[in-house]
Design an enzyme around this catalytic site. Structure first.
Site, PDB file in Angstrom:
ATOM      1  N   ASP A  89     -53.806  28.949  73.165  1.00 16.41           N
ATOM      2  CA  ASP A  89     -52.699  28.838  74.116  1.00 16.41           C
ATOM      3  C   ASP A  89     -52.127  27.423  74.190  1.00 16.41           C
ATOM      4  O   ASP A  89     -51.219  27.157  74.978  1.00 16.41           O
ATOM      5  CB  ASP A  89     -53.105  29.361  75.510  1.00 16.41           C
ATOM      6  CG  ASP A  89     -54.537  29.052  75.884  1.00 16.41           C
ATOM      7  OD1 ASP A  89     -55.167  28.235  75.193  1.00 16.41           O
ATOM      8  OD2 ASP A  89     -55.025  29.627  76.878  1.00 16.41           O
ATOM      9  N   ASP A 148     -54.820  38.376  87.578  1.00 15.52           N
ATOM     10  CA  ASP A 148     -55.516  37.648  86.517  1.00 15.52           C
ATOM     11  C   ASP A 148     -56.796  38.338  86.052  1.00 15.52           C
ATOM     12  O   ASP A 148     -57.247  38.127  84.927  1.00 15.52           O
ATOM     13  CB  ASP A 148     -55.881  36.237  86.988  1.00 15.52           C
ATOM     14  CG  ASP A 148     -54.766  35.246  86.733  1.00 15.52           C
ATOM     15  OD1 ASP A 148     -53.681  35.685  86.305  1.00 15.52           O
ATOM     16  OD2 ASP A 148     -54.986  34.045  86.966  1.00 15.52           O
ATOM     17  N   TYR A 157     -51.490  33.597  74.111  1.00 18.21           N
ATOM     18  CA  TYR A 157     -50.703  34.711  74.662  1.00 18.21           C
ATOM     19  C   TYR A 157     -49.465  35.017  73.837  1.00 18.21           C
ATOM     20  O   TYR A 157     -48.723  35.930  74.156  1.00 18.21           O
ATOM     21  CB  TYR A 157     -50.434  34.445  76.151  1.00 18.21           C
ATOM     22  CG  TYR A 157     -51.769  34.200  76.821  1.00 18.21           C
ATOM     23  CD1 TYR A 157     -52.627  35.263  77.083  1.00 18.21           C
ATOM     24  CD2 TYR A 157     -52.245  32.905  77.054  1.00 18.21           C
ATOM     25  CE1 TYR A 157     -53.893  35.059  77.586  1.00 18.21           C
ATOM     26  CE2 TYR A 157     -53.515  32.687  77.565  1.00 18.21           C
ATOM     27  CZ  TYR A 157     -54.325  33.768  77.827  1.00 18.21           C
ATOM     28  OH  TYR A 157     -55.604  33.567  78.312  1.00 18.21           O
ATOM     29  N   GLY A 214     -59.206  33.942  85.862  1.00 20.28           N
ATOM     30  CA  GLY A 214     -58.421  33.665  84.650  1.00 20.28           C
ATOM     31  C   GLY A 214     -58.748  34.572  83.465  1.00 20.28           C
ATOM     32  O   GLY A 214     -59.023  34.065  82.370  1.00 20.28           O
ATOM     33  N   HIS A 253     -63.791  30.593  82.178  1.00 19.02           N
ATOM     34  CA  HIS A 253     -63.503  30.448  83.618  1.00 19.02           C
ATOM     35  C   HIS A 253     -64.484  31.186  84.523  1.00 19.02           C
ATOM     36  O   HIS A 253     -64.571  30.878  85.711  1.00 19.02           O
ATOM     37  CB  HIS A 253     -62.093  30.962  83.945  1.00 19.02           C
ATOM     38  CG  HIS A 253     -60.986  30.215  83.269  1.00 19.02           C
ATOM     39  ND1 HIS A 253     -60.826  28.845  83.402  1.00 19.02           N
ATOM     40  CD2 HIS A 253     -59.978  30.633  82.459  1.00 19.02           C
ATOM     41  CE1 HIS A 253     -59.769  28.475  82.692  1.00 19.02           C
ATOM     42  NE2 HIS A 253     -59.236  29.536  82.107  1.00 19.02           N
ATOM     43  N   HIS A 281     -56.456  25.594  78.812  1.00 15.23           N
ATOM     44  CA  HIS A 281     -56.934  25.558  80.203  1.00 15.23           C
ATOM     45  C   HIS A 281     -58.296  24.860  80.290  1.00 15.23           C
ATOM     46  O   HIS A 281     -59.126  24.997  79.388  1.00 15.23           O
ATOM     47  CB  HIS A 281     -57.062  26.982  80.757  1.00 15.23           C
ATOM     48  CG  HIS A 281     -55.770  27.741  80.762  1.00 15.23           C
ATOM     49  ND1 HIS A 281     -55.411  28.588  79.730  1.00 15.23           N
ATOM     50  CD2 HIS A 281     -54.758  27.764  81.666  1.00 15.23           C
ATOM     51  CE1 HIS A 281     -54.216  29.112  80.007  1.00 15.23           C
ATOM     52  NE2 HIS A 281     -53.794  28.624  81.167  1.00 15.23           N
TER      53      HIS A 281
HETATM   54 ZN    ZN Z   1     -56.557  29.375  78.176  1.00 13.69          ZN
END
Ligand code: ZN
Length: 378
Positions: free
Chosen positions: A259, A93, A298, A143, A135, A172
Site C-alpha cells: 500500500d 474495517d 489496495y 485495520g 494491527h 501503515h
Molecule cells: Zn497497510
C-alpha cells in the site's frame, strides 16, 4: 540451511473472503500464485509450494485472549454480540463474514507453518502472501486484521531462542506488533510507514522507541505524504541497515504491504515496486533466513505484481534490471508493460524538496535517540 524458497498457499484460503465492499482482498495471494506460475517462478529445484497448517486454538492463545477468540469464532458463525463489537468486530474495517475464524486461523497458521519450516531447517526463505496482519491486538481486531500472524510467527522463533528482526514495509504503522514486543529486545521492530499525522493508525512516531528492556528495539520511521523511491531507500539505508548490522538477528520477518505504491487508494506515498526488490535483496545479503508476508495493498494489480517481483527476488531469479525502466516513455506506472517492475516514477521537484527535508529530520532524530543505545557511531 537449504536454498529452496517456499511459497505458502492453499486453495482453502479462497473459500472464505472479506465482503466485496471491504478494500481488503484475500484473493491477492491466489492471483500472485497465478502470476508466478505463469512466469515459471514456482517450479524447479529452487522453489516449492507448501500448504499452510491452520493455527490451533492453543497456538492462537499464545497471543490472543480466549474471550476475543470466542467472539471471533462466534462472529464467523454469524453471531456477533456487544462483546464482539466492543473488541472491534463488525466495523467497516473489520467486517464480520462467514468463516472469518477459519480464514484467519489458516492465514495466520501459514506464517506459523513458515516459521516452523525455517526452524526445522527445511527452508531459509518462505513467503506467506496471506499474512501480515500487523494491527491485531491480543483482545481486539483492527485495520482488516483479526489474528496477528506476525506476532505469532515471531513468538514461534523466540520460543526456540532465535532473535528476530521484524521489518515492516507496509504503509501503515505496525501498532499491534510494536505493542506486543515494546518491552522486549529479542524482537527488534523497524517500521517504515506514512506518518500517523496523515494515516491510520495514528501511531509510529520517532519517539516511540520501546521501554525498559526493549528501549531502542522499537524503531519507527514515519514518512511524509509523497515519499518517493530514493527518499525511502535513503531512510532504509541510513536507519535500518546500521541497526540490522548491529542487532545481527538470527532471522528476519518482513511485512511486504504494497500500500506504499503510487496510486494506492488508501494511502499517500509514491513508491514503485523497485524499492521492494532493492530492500529484499539488501536483506538477503545478511544471509539469514527470511519469512516474508503479504499485508496491505489496495490496488490489486499493483500489489500482485509487487509480490510476484518480491518472490522472484526471494528465490534468486531477479537480475538487477533497474535500467529497464529508465528513460522510458512517461506512462502511468500501472501502464508499464516491461515485466514485473514498475517504470521509474518521476515526482515533482518541489514535492521532493519537502519530502527530503522531512525524511532527513526523521533520520537525524533516530540517529540521536536510538543509535547510541546500540553503540552505533553517527
Ligand atoms: Zn497497510
Amino acid at each position: 540451511m537449504s536454498g529452496k524458497a517456499v511459497f505458502l498457499y492453499s486453495s482453502e484460503l479462497e473459500q472464505n473472503s472479506y465482503p466485496a465492499e471491504c478494500p481488503f482482498n484475500s484473493k491477492r495471494a491466489g492471483l500472485t500464485r497465478k502470476t508466478i506460475i505463469s512466469m515459471g517462478l514456482l517450479s524447479g529445484s529452487e522453489r516449492s509450494e507448501h500448504p499452510p497448517i491452520s493455527a490451533t486454538r492453543q497456538e492462537l492463545e499464545k497471543f490472543h485472549v480466549p474471550a476475543y477468540l470466542n467472539a471471533l469464532e462466534n462472529a464467523g458463525k454469524g453471531e456477533l454480540d456487544a462483546n464482539g463489537f466492543a473488541m472491534g468486530l463488525g466495523t467497516p474495517d473489520c467486517p464480520v463474514f462467514r468463516g472469518m475464524y477459519d480464514y484467519a486461523s489458516l492465514a495466520s497458521g501459514a506464517s506459523i507453518t513458515a516459521a516452523n519450516l525455517i526452524i526445522s531447517g527445511k527452508t531459509d526463505i518462505a513467503f506467506n502472501p496471506s499474512g501480515g496482519y500487523h494491527h491485531a491486538g491480543p483482545n481486539y481486531a483492527a485495520g482488516f486484521c483479526y489474528i496477528n500472524d506476525i506476532v505469532l510467527a515471531a513468538l514461534t522463533f523466540t520460543r526456540v531462542g532465535k532473535r528476530v528482526l521484524f521489518l515492516d514495509l507496509d504503509v501503515h504503522h505496525c501498532d499491534g506488533v510494536q505493542a506486543a514486543f515494546y518491552r522486549r529486545r529479542d524482537v527488534m521492530t523497524i517500521s517504515l510507514h506514512e506518518s500517523g499525522k496523515t494515516l491510520f493508525p495514528g501511531t509510529g512516531f520517532e519517539n516511540e522507541i520501546g521501554e525498559g528492556d526493549g528501549k531502542g528495539y522499537s524503531v519507527n520511521v514515519p514518512l511524509p505524504v509523497g515519499t518517493y523511491d530514493s527518499a525511502y531507500l535513503k531512510a532504509f539505508s541510513e536507519v535500518a541497515l546500521p541497526l540490522i548490522n548491529s542487532y545481527n538477528p538470527d532471522v528476519f520477518i518482513i511485512e511486504l504491504g504494497m500500500d506504499t505504491l503510487a496510486g494506492d487508494p488508501l494511502a499517500h506515498l509514491n513508491l514503485t515496486n523497485n524499492v521492494y526488490a532493492e530492500i529484499v535483496s539488501m536483506v538477503m545479503k545478511f544471509k539469514k533466513p527470511i519469512l516474508a508476508t503479504g499485508g496491505g495493498g489496495y490496488n490489486i494489480e499493483n500489489t500482485v505484481r509487487g509480490w510476484a517481483l518480491a518472490w522472484s527476488v526471494l528465490c534468486g531469479d531477479q537480475t538487477d534490471d533497474m535500467s529497464i525502466g529508465m528513460g522510458g516513455m512517461m506512462l502511468a506506472n500501472t501502464e508499464w508493460a516491461g515485466g514485473l517492475r514498475d517504470r521509474v516514477l518521476l515526482s515533482d521537484a518541489g514535492r521532493r524538496c519537502v519530502v527530503d527535508a522531512e525524511v532527513q529530520t526523521v533520520i537525524e532524530r533516530i540517529r540521536s535517540t536510538v543509535f547510541p543505545i546500540h553503540g552505533i557511531n553517527t
